[in-house]
Design a protein around this motif. Sequence first.
Motif, PDB file in Angstrom:
ATOM      1  N   LEU A 152      41.349 -43.536   9.754  1.00 30.64           N
ATOM      2  CA  LEU A 152      42.258 -44.585   9.278  1.00 30.64           C
ATOM      3  C   LEU A 152      41.604 -45.434   8.196  1.00 30.64           C
ATOM      4  N   GLY A 153      40.326 -45.706   8.370  1.00 27.99           N
ATOM      5  CA  GLY A 153      39.608 -46.464   7.356  1.00 27.99           C
ATOM      6  C   GLY A 153      39.554 -45.737   6.028  1.00 27.99           C
ATOM      7  N   GLN A 154      39.390 -44.437   6.078  1.00 25.47           N
ATOM      8  CA  GLN A 154      39.271 -43.628   4.864  1.00 25.47           C
ATOM      9  C   GLN A 154      40.599 -43.432   4.140  1.00 25.47           C
ATOM     10  N   VAL A 155      41.683 -43.241   4.895  1.00 23.16           N
ATOM     11  CA  VAL A 155      42.953 -42.893   4.254  1.00 23.16           C
ATOM     12  C   VAL A 155      43.923 -44.065   4.119  1.00 23.16           C
ATOM     13  N   VAL A 156      43.649 -45.174   4.809  1.00 24.19           N
ATOM     14  CA  VAL A 156      44.557 -46.327   4.737  1.00 24.19           C
ATOM     15  C   VAL A 156      43.840 -47.569   4.210  1.00 24.19           C
TER      16      VAL A 156
END
Length: 349
Positions: free
Chosen positions: A230-234
Amino acid sequence: MVHRQAASTQGLSGSVAEIARVQDWWSCKFSPVLATFYATACLLKAPVWPLLPKLLLLLLGLTVGATYVSVINDWTDLEDDRAGGKYNRVADKSTAFPALLLGLCLVVGLGLGIYFWRTSALSGLLYLGSWVAFSCYSLPPLRLKKRGLAGVLADACGSHFFPQLLTVSLVSAWTGLALPGLWYGAVGAWALACGIRNILLHQLDDVEADAQAGVDTWVRRQGPRLVQRLGQVVVFPIEVLAFGLLLWLSQQLWPVLLLGVYAVLEAFKWRIWSTPPRILEPDSRILLGEYYEVFYPLAFLLVLSAIHPLDGLVLGLHLLLFGLRFWQTIRQLGWAASLVMQKALSRSR
């Protein structure tokens, strides 16, 4: 007698610095906040030098708030840290010392909060917001730290969102110049995303100790892999887009040029050390962290110094306050340049 007094003073200041966790927030948190101060002044075409006393007052306000946060966090984490096998900075201190430090922070913070409120109501509310967010994060009965996503948002707002927007609001109030709402939006979105990434990194680093202590953080609820994804894509794309909007609104070339310098330096370190910067991984170089801490303030101070020569003195003061991190980067740049030159010379022979 003089030596004993000096040693006592150094011991006291060292104890305060340790309990306040100064090394954890002084440069990595405050240098980007001051960079936003410079960027906002640059957007308004206002010199920073006349605002220097007020800028130092803002820095004092942030320092008092960060000290308060550090003390109450360690104080309320005593049992959890003991159960999780983590070091706690107030565990071996008498209760009187942290209590006295907290009382001092509250008194000074109240005075500064009144001053910020009188400067502008928005500034007063934003300064109060940081204190409320962190109090809710650490103190029972709310103790949002143990309540999943609510704890993540409270920490992100207290450490990044409110301080960054407070800085923007104060520059506008102190100069008497209005700022576009889009600037508040860009700074706020970027700061919130940075804050979320920062607290998730902290929770990922502490996930085993938190599991042992039974602390129900959001990373424990969702699992490290999902949180990292989630950190990487959002979260990180929002952070990059918001910061890109900030740079575009500033209409300045220096921040972009130094972003290129930062990218080259990171590529060089990746090549030499075989370790790329990471978006959301503990115990690694964090992508864009060095840019926010070193290059972001430097870029706008260079712009301001070219327009207002006296702002060169502010550049000197910033380097004095955050010099260790700056000189580490300068040494790395010098090291990279020397290796490139050596390689070029060896090829030419």
